[in-house]
Enzyme design. Structure first.
Site, PDB file in Angstrom:
ATOM      1  N   HIS A   8      -1.767  19.901 -26.533  1.00 41.50           N
ATOM      2  CA  HIS A   8      -1.808  18.444 -26.417  1.00 41.50           C
ATOM      3  C   HIS A   8      -3.054  17.818 -27.056  1.00 41.50           C
ATOM      4  CE1 HIS A   8       1.589  19.127 -23.875  1.00 41.50           C
ATOM      5  NE2 HIS A   8       1.715  17.860 -23.556  1.00 41.50           N
ATOM      6  N   HIS A  46       6.183  12.355 -29.254  1.00 38.69           N
ATOM      7  CA  HIS A  46       5.213  13.140 -28.477  1.00 38.69           C
ATOM      8  C   HIS A  46       5.572  14.625 -28.564  1.00 38.69           C
ATOM      9  CE1 HIS A  46       2.456  14.106 -25.230  1.00 38.69           C
ATOM     10  NE2 HIS A  46       3.441  14.730 -24.598  1.00 38.69           N
ATOM     11  N   GLU A  59       7.821  20.663 -24.067  1.00 36.96           N
ATOM     12  CA  GLU A  59       7.133  20.937 -22.798  1.00 36.96           C
ATOM     13  C   GLU A  59       7.665  22.239 -22.181  1.00 36.96           C
ATOM     14  OE1 GLU A  59       4.535  19.158 -22.230  1.00 36.96           O
ATOM     15  OE2 GLU A  59       4.967  17.411 -23.493  1.00 36.96           O
ATOM     16  N   ASN A  74      -2.101  21.085 -20.717  1.00 33.73           N
ATOM     17  CA  ASN A  74      -2.347  20.375 -21.982  1.00 33.73           C
ATOM     18  C   ASN A  74      -2.313  21.300 -23.186  1.00 33.73           C
ATOM     19  OD1 ASN A  74      -2.648  17.859 -20.841  1.00 33.73           O
ATOM     20  ND2 ASN A  74      -4.809  18.196 -20.391  1.00 33.73           N
ATOM     21  N   ARG A  90      -5.410  22.432 -13.961  1.00 35.96           N
ATOM     22  CA  ARG A  90      -4.276  21.600 -14.368  1.00 35.96           C
ATOM     23  C   ARG A  90      -4.330  21.333 -15.876  1.00 35.96           C
ATOM     24  NH1 ARG A  90      -1.733  16.620 -10.843  1.00 35.96           N
ATOM     25  NH2 ARG A  90      -0.262  15.888 -12.381  1.00 35.96           N
ATOM     26  N   LYS A 125       1.474  11.916 -10.766  1.00 35.85           N
ATOM     27  CA  LYS A 125       0.753  10.931 -11.580  1.00 35.85           C
ATOM     28  C   LYS A 125       1.681   9.758 -11.858  1.00 35.85           C
ATOM     29  CE  LYS A 125      -2.296  13.757 -14.438  1.00 35.85           C
ATOM     30  NZ  LYS A 125      -2.603  14.028 -15.853  1.00 35.85           N
ATOM     31  N   LYS A 160       5.322  23.989 -13.392  1.00 35.46           N
ATOM     32  CA  LYS A 160       4.447  22.812 -13.263  1.00 35.46           C
ATOM     33  C   LYS A 160       3.964  22.670 -11.815  1.00 35.46           C
ATOM     34  CE  LYS A 160       3.201  18.205 -14.143  1.00 35.46           C
ATOM     35  NZ  LYS A 160       3.285  16.975 -14.897  1.00 35.46           N
ATOM     36  N   HIS A 190      -2.192  14.974 -29.414  1.00 34.44           N
ATOM     37  CA  HIS A 190      -2.590  13.571 -29.214  1.00 34.44           C
ATOM     38  C   HIS A 190      -3.261  13.016 -30.458  1.00 34.44           C
ATOM     39  CE1 HIS A 190      -2.647  14.108 -24.576  1.00 34.44           C
ATOM     40  NE2 HIS A 190      -1.477  13.711 -25.019  1.00 34.44           N
ATOM     41  N   ARG A 210       0.829  -1.235   0.000  1.00 35.29           N
ATOM     42  CA  ARG A 210       0.000   0.000   0.000  1.00 35.29           C
ATOM     43  C   ARG A 210       0.847   1.262   0.000  1.00 35.29           C
ATOM     44  NH1 ARG A 210      -3.204  -2.757   3.790  1.00 35.29           N
ATOM     45  NH2 ARG A 210      -5.003  -3.681   2.761  1.00 35.29           N
ATOM     46  N   GLU A 262      -6.513  17.187 -10.582  1.00 37.72           N
ATOM     47  CA  GLU A 262      -6.902  17.488 -11.962  1.00 37.72           C
ATOM     48  C   GLU A 262      -8.395  17.725 -12.135  1.00 37.72           C
ATOM     49  OE1 GLU A 262      -5.714  14.574 -14.920  1.00 37.72           O
ATOM     50  OE2 GLU A 262      -4.892  16.200 -16.113  1.00 37.72           O
TER      51      GLU A 262
HETATM   52  N1  LIG Z   1       3.380  11.281 -14.972  1.00 39.59           N
HETATM   53  C1  LIG Z   1       3.216  12.358 -15.697  1.00 39.59           C
HETATM   54  O1  LIG Z   1       2.703  13.388 -15.243  1.00 39.59           O
HETATM   55  C2  LIG Z   1       3.706  12.357 -17.121  1.00 39.59           C
HETATM   56  C3  LIG Z   1       3.809  13.567 -17.833  1.00 39.59           C
HETATM   57  C4  LIG Z   1       4.313  13.546 -19.117  1.00 39.59           C
HETATM   58  C5  LIG Z   1       4.702  12.330 -19.681  1.00 39.59           C
HETATM   59  N2  LIG Z   1       4.569  11.175 -18.975  1.00 39.59           N
HETATM   60  C6  LIG Z   1       4.992   9.880 -19.543  1.00 39.59           C
HETATM   61  O2  LIG Z   1       6.390   9.949 -19.753  1.00 39.59           O
HETATM   62  C7  LIG Z   1       6.730   8.996 -20.761  1.00 39.59           C
HETATM   63  C8  LIG Z   1       7.752   9.630 -21.686  1.00 39.59           C
HETATM   64  O3  LIG Z   1       8.897   9.954 -20.943  1.00 39.59           O
HETATM   65  P1  LIG Z   1      10.313  10.182 -21.653  1.00 39.59           P
HETATM   66  O4  LIG Z   1      10.134  11.086 -22.793  1.00 39.59           O
HETATM   67  O5  LIG Z   1      11.281  10.525 -20.588  1.00 39.59           O
HETATM   68  O6  LIG Z   1      10.619   8.752 -22.299  1.00 39.59           O
HETATM   69  P2  LIG Z   1      11.466   7.469 -21.852  1.00 39.59           P
HETATM   70  O7  LIG Z   1      11.355   7.208 -20.415  1.00 39.59           O
HETATM   71  O8  LIG Z   1      11.076   6.373 -22.794  1.00 39.59           O
HETATM   72  O9  LIG Z   1      12.962   7.923 -22.171  1.00 39.59           O
HETATM   73  C9  LIG Z   1      13.311   8.252 -23.500  1.00 39.59           C
HETATM   74  C10 LIG Z   1      14.567   7.517 -23.973  1.00 39.59           C
HETATM   75  O10 LIG Z   1      15.700   8.073 -23.328  1.00 39.59           O
HETATM   76  C11 LIG Z   1      16.523   7.039 -22.791  1.00 39.59           C
HETATM   77  N3  LIG Z   1      17.208   7.672 -21.663  1.00 39.59           N
HETATM   78  C12 LIG Z   1      16.667   8.088 -20.502  1.00 39.59           C
HETATM   79  N4  LIG Z   1      17.564   8.788 -19.784  1.00 39.59           N
HETATM   80  C13 LIG Z   1      18.716   8.799 -20.503  1.00 39.59           C
HETATM   81  C14 LIG Z   1      19.991   9.377 -20.303  1.00 39.59           C
HETATM   82  N5  LIG Z   1      20.255  10.114 -19.235  1.00 39.59           N
HETATM   83  N6  LIG Z   1      20.938   9.153 -21.243  1.00 39.59           N
HETATM   84  C15 LIG Z   1      20.667   8.416 -22.356  1.00 39.59           C
HETATM   85  N7  LIG Z   1      19.460   7.888 -22.622  1.00 39.59           N
HETATM   86  C16 LIG Z   1      18.498   8.070 -21.695  1.00 39.59           C
HETATM   87  C17 LIG Z   1      15.573   5.906 -22.500  1.00 39.59           C
HETATM   88  O11 LIG Z   1      16.241   4.665 -22.508  1.00 39.59           O
HETATM   89  C18 LIG Z   1      14.595   6.035 -23.658  1.00 39.59           C
HETATM   90  O12 LIG Z   1      15.107   5.387 -24.789  1.00 39.59           O
HETATM   91  C19 LIG Z   1       5.436   8.596 -21.436  1.00 39.59           C
HETATM   92  O13 LIG Z   1       5.102   7.279 -21.060  1.00 39.59           O
HETATM   93  C20 LIG Z   1       4.408   9.585 -20.893  1.00 39.59           C
HETATM   94  O14 LIG Z   1       3.121   9.029 -20.795  1.00 39.59           O
HETATM   95  C21 LIG Z   1       4.087  11.178 -17.707  1.00 39.59           C
END
Ligand SMILES: NC(=O)c1ccc[n+]([C@@H]2O[C@H](COP(=O)([O-])OP(=O)(O)OC[C@H]3O[C@@H](n4cnc5c(N)ncnc54)[C@H](O)[C@@H]3O)[C@@H](O)[C@H]2O)c1
Length: 364
Positions: free
Chosen positions: A250, A267, A187, A247, A243, A145, A229, A254, A123, A239
């Site tokens: 977005h 993205h 972003e 977007n 919040r 999130k 943020k 999307h 939990r 949200e």
């Molecule tokens: N929780 C939230 O509020 C929120 C907000 C926006 C996006 N997201 C989520 O985030 C995800 C996208 O995140 P992302 O863009 O970081 O993608 P990701 O986690 O897939 O990372 C992108 C790439 O970078 C590589 N990588 C990461 N750190 C590295 C580093 N320091 N050096 C070399 N390579 C590195 C990873 O292996 C991957 O290939 C999506 O799933 C999206 O839904 C969540």
């Protein structure tokens, strides 16, 4: 130099985001102040493990007696229930107690997945985010999130779960691909549009010099973005309303990701084009703003929209089926002015069609 941002959360604990270059001293000091248990879990992205694990293991080993590590295969496809189950198994089979901390080290995929596992095992066990992509530093590690994808759609299973702390160590960005920097840049520009237009000038000058290298000036921009943020989320943790300003671009973006088949456009690219469409729609409704603000960045996003999605009407259909549609109305985030967003429920689709036409002209 390191930056700190205090994050107040209603009814839950407050926490701090630390941003800076090589901030392991802070991470270890925080760990020894916070956790009596000398066992820690690390859930880490595959690439980050390959590139940075020697150092991570040395640093965490200076306080924790035992560090158990789970490596997450790279990519969005890892945000699934099978990986979540494996991480929970890994936590439970390695002797977790309610106070055993879990370090989520990677981009948004690792943060969302490991965060959800931390929220559900026993939990909830303590979670510390170490975001390693620009996107994770300015966006996904902030706001609580966590979650995974379902066959029906992205991010449909999850929880709001706040970390004990976030440490954005910009040293990680030294190994990040240019494409991933550009992904996160969208972003950052979004924060410029909805809150702090001077970000456009700062970002334009940073991509010229030093380029995509983690300098102190980038750390400052990351801190400014993260703070925006935090301030938006603190007013609306679960949200319910404002919040949604996060977007900006977005809803358009999307639709583009969906209709081009996920993977054919990143993205960040989709959001960038989405922001240009949203800016055009804002101007049409009377805002005195210029989409020329996006011009210095346009060459970073070389997309041919006509090739990507020949049927424009498919984009409108996709927008109508977005999960954020309410009572059949597409709700756009638009701007009165730079830094001044509002929610606009669309009556018909003419405005959206015009905005897409503008985007198709720009990206032809
Ligand atoms: N929780 C939230 O509020 C929120 C907000 C926006 C996006 N997201 C989520 O985030 C995800 C996208 O995140 P992302 O863009 O970081 O993608 P990701 O986690 O897939 O990372 C992108 C790439 O970078 C590589 N990588 C990461 N750190 C590295 C580093 N320091 N050096 C070399 N390579 C590195 C990873 O292996 C991957 O290939 C999506 O799933 C999206 O839904 C969540």
């Amino acid at each position: 130099m390191s930056h700190t941002i205090e994050v107040p959360i209603n009814y839950q604990k407050n926490y701090t985001i630390h941003i800076g270059n090589d901030i392991w001293d802070h991470i270890i000091e925080f760990s020894s102040d916070s956790y009596a248990q000398r066992l820690a879990f690390v859930v880490i992205d595959e690439q980050v493990h390959r590139l940075h694990f020697d150092k991570i293991s040395r640093e965490l080993g200076s306080y924790f007696d035992r560090v158990e590590t789970y490596v997450v295969p790279e990519g969005e496809q890892s945000k699934n229930s099978r990986q979540w189950q494996r991480i929970v198994d890994f936590i439970l089979k390695n002797g977790a107690e309610r106070g055993t901390p879990l370090f989520a080290i990677g981009g948004g995929v690792t943060g969302d997945l490991a965060g959800f596992a931390a929220s559900s095992a026993l939990r909830g066990i303590p979670l510390i985010h170490l975001p390693t992509t620009l996107l994770a530093m300015v966006d996904s590690s902030i706001g609580g999130k966590t979650g995974i994808n379902h066959d029906v759609g992205k991010n449909l299973i999850g929880a709001f779960y706040q970390p004990d702390a976030v440490f954005a160590d910009t040293q990680f960005l030294g190994t990040l691909d240019r494409g991933e920097w550009i992904n996160g840049l969208s972003e950052v520009l979004k924060y410029g549009a909805i809150r702090a237009p001077e970000i456009f000038d700062t970002a334009a000058s940073l991509i010229e010099d030093p380029g995509f290298k983690p300098t102190e000036a980038w750390a400052e921009l990351i801190a400014q973005s993260a703070e925006i943020k935090v301030r938006v989320v603190e007013k609306d943790t679960l949200e319910a309303g404002t919040r949604a300003f996060l977007n900006y671009g977005h809803t358009f973006g999307h639709a583009l990701e969906k209709r081009s088949g996920y993977g054919n456009i990143s993205h960040g690219q989709a959001v960038f084009i989405g922001m240009i469409a949203a800016t055009y729609a804002s101007v049409k409704l009377g805002a005195d703003i210029e989409s020329a603000r996006f011009e210095p960045f346009k060459s970073l996003y070389p997309i041919q929209l006509q090739e990507l999605v020949p049927e424009r009407s498919a984009l409108i259909t996709a927008m109508k089926t977005d999960k954020k549609v309410q009572d059949g109305q597409i709700r756009l985030i638009l701007l009165d002015d730079w830094g001044s967003p509002y929610i606009y429920p669309c009556e018909g689709t003419q405005l959206i069609e015009d905005a897409w036409s503008h985007a198709y002209e720009k990206f032809s």
